[in-house]
Write a protein that holds these residues in place. Structure first.
Motif, PDB file in Angstrom:
ATOM      1  N   ASP A  42       0.839  -1.200   0.000  1.00  0.00           N
ATOM      2  CA  ASP A  42       0.000   0.000   0.000  1.00  0.00           C
ATOM      3  C   ASP A  42       0.875   1.252   0.000  1.00  0.00           C
ATOM      4  O   ASP A  42       2.081   1.192   0.233  1.00  0.00           O
ATOM      5  N   LEU A  43       0.248   2.386  -0.242  1.00  0.00           N
ATOM      6  CA  LEU A  43       0.939   3.672  -0.185  1.00  0.00           C
ATOM      7  C   LEU A  43       1.485   3.890   1.219  1.00  0.00           C
ATOM      8  O   LEU A  43       0.781   3.697   2.208  1.00  0.00           O
ATOM      9  N   LYS A  44       2.765   4.271   1.316  1.00  0.00           N
ATOM     10  CA  LYS A  44       3.370   4.519   2.619  1.00  0.00           C
ATOM     11  C   LYS A  44       4.512   5.511   2.470  1.00  0.00           C
ATOM     12  O   LYS A  44       4.902   5.871   1.346  1.00  0.00           O
ATOM     13  N   LEU A  45       5.044   5.981   3.589  1.00  0.00           N
ATOM     14  CA  LEU A  45       6.184   6.886   3.555  1.00  0.00           C
ATOM     15  C   LEU A  45       7.375   6.215   2.881  1.00  0.00           C
ATOM     16  O   LEU A  45       7.563   5.003   2.992  1.00  0.00           O
ATOM     17  N   LYS A  46       8.191   7.012   2.187  1.00  0.00           N
ATOM     18  CA  LYS A  46       9.357   6.444   1.509  1.00  0.00           C
ATOM     19  C   LYS A  46      10.327   5.813   2.512  1.00  0.00           C
ATOM     20  O   LYS A  46      11.017   4.848   2.176  1.00  0.00           O
TER      21      LYS A  46
END
Length: 396
Positions: free
Chosen positions: A377-381
């Motif tokens: 899923d979308l997450k912090l780099k």
């Protein structure tokens, strides 16, 4: 893992979440850590220095001079600590840390510290979500500091949202995990490329791309935190990263990046190619600035070396990781790239996904390996970087 003998310095700022710090100190002491505390003047209005002194079994400092006019040495404090934790970190202190202010003992200690620094923000949700706070936290992360994200919940204002300081038990686990991770890649050499390349047209012009280098720098930091010896070959970026385990080699063009990768590849254990390298360069670079005269300007371009492909040909013991930024048929193209480049992992991200790609603090990736595709899923780099490092550790 026991924290026995670990030296933890806690910097307490003036926020209501300071009431949680005695609980954290008690946890650390129960696990045999050595604890010292430095406070801001406003922090003592929220939690008693005497309480923290008793629990830490150490004198608590909050002024440059003590009652006997003896100097409280911030340099000695910074050198003593294995880790400096600023908690709760208020918006004011975060801003001061980001901009190098030094008007209290906590801030001068921060600027003197040579150890890893953890920051646990705590403030109201509007302050936490304000662009200036986000930029300051991003800047602290770029400096190499560890940000312990605030959580959602009821705030002192009565509002409900993000801004609560993480609970003492979770902060303790973050510190414990940090010390555990320091050994996971000890003795391993990791080579990372990051950022764009600039291909000169004339003395004042170049062509490049929108890469910021954030992903590569995040991976370098996590790898170094896990004990690896990192060489980061960086194209032109506006990022800074200071870590005793990281050597940054700055380059400009694709050919320069290729030369540095070739020079360092044989001695590395892992190579991670995150850089957005230009596929082509001008065949000739004008010696003088090209004047705007004709309606059309024709440039003859020649192909740059394919760094990932060339390293795939010569790899022996190395684990080789590449990145793919696709706009269509993403998985299919990444699978072809995996085979063609002889890579062990392709980290796929698509410009079609909101919050992914260039310039964002977040990314959404898929891991494409010979075994299949793993979706994230979308997450912090920084969290994507941890996933990549975990993959490396599992597959070394």
């Amino acid at each position: 893992m026991s924290l026995a003998g670990k030296k933890i310095l806690i910097g307490v700022c003036g926020g209501i979440a300071a009431y949680k710090i005695p609980l954290l100190v008690r946890l650390l002491k129960k696990n045999k850590a050595e604890v010292r505390v430095v406070m801001t003047a406003s922090a003592i209005e929220f939690v008693s220095p005497l309480t923290l002194s008793v629990l830490s079994e150490s004198k608590v400092l909050y002024e440059f001079q003590d009652e006997k006019h003896q100097w409280n040495n911030h340099v000695e404090l910074g050198l003593w600590a294995d880790v400096f934790l600023v908690a709760p970190a208020t918006a004011k202190t975060i801003s001061a840390m980001a901009h190098g202010y030094a008007d209290n003992l906590l801030l001068t200690t921060y600027l003197s510290a040579r150890c890893p620094v953890f920051v646990a923000p705590a403030m109201d949700l509007d302050m936490y979500s304000h662009l200036s706070t986000k930029k300051n936290l991003e800047k602290l992360a770029q400096f190499g500091n560890h940000i312990i994200e605030s959580t959602e919940g009821e705030l002192a204002s009565g509002l409900v949202g993000k801004g609560r300081m993480e609970e003492p038990e979770k902060i303790f686990l973050s510190l414990q995990k940090f010390f555990e991770n320091k050994e996971r890649l000890k003795g391993k050499k990791i080579l990372i490329t990051a950022g764009p390349t600039h291909e000169k047209i004339d003395p004042v012009r170049f062509f490049g791309n929108h890469s910021t280098g954030k992903m590569g720098y995040a991976i370098a930091k996590v790898a170094a935190d896990n004990g690896a010896e990192v060489k980061l070959i960086s194209g032109p970026v506006h990022l800074k990263l200071e870590h005793k385990n990281i050597e940054i080699i700055s380059v400009e063009s694709a050919l320069q990046m290729y030369d540095e990768v070739e020079r360092n590849f044989d001695s590395c254990d892992v190579a991670i190619m995150t850089a957005a390298v230009a596929d082509y360069r001008p065949e000739q670079v004008a010696a003088q600035k090209i004047k705007k005269e004709d309606e059309l300007l024709n440039l003859k371009l020649i192909k740059n070396p394919d760094i990932l492909k060339e390293m795939g040909k010569r790899k022996k013991h190395q684990l080789l990781i590449g990145f793919a930024l696709e706009t269509q048929n993403a998985v299919e193209n990444a699978q072809k790239k995996l085979t063609k480049k002889n890579a062990d992992l392709i980290v796929l991200n698509s410009l079609e996904n909101q919050g992914a790609g260039f310039a964002h603090a977040t990314n959404q990736v898929d891991f494409v390996t010979p075994e299949g595709v793993q979706h994230f899923d979308l997450k912090l780099k920084s969290e994507v970087a941890e996933d990549i490092i975990n993959f490396i550790i599992e597959n070394m």
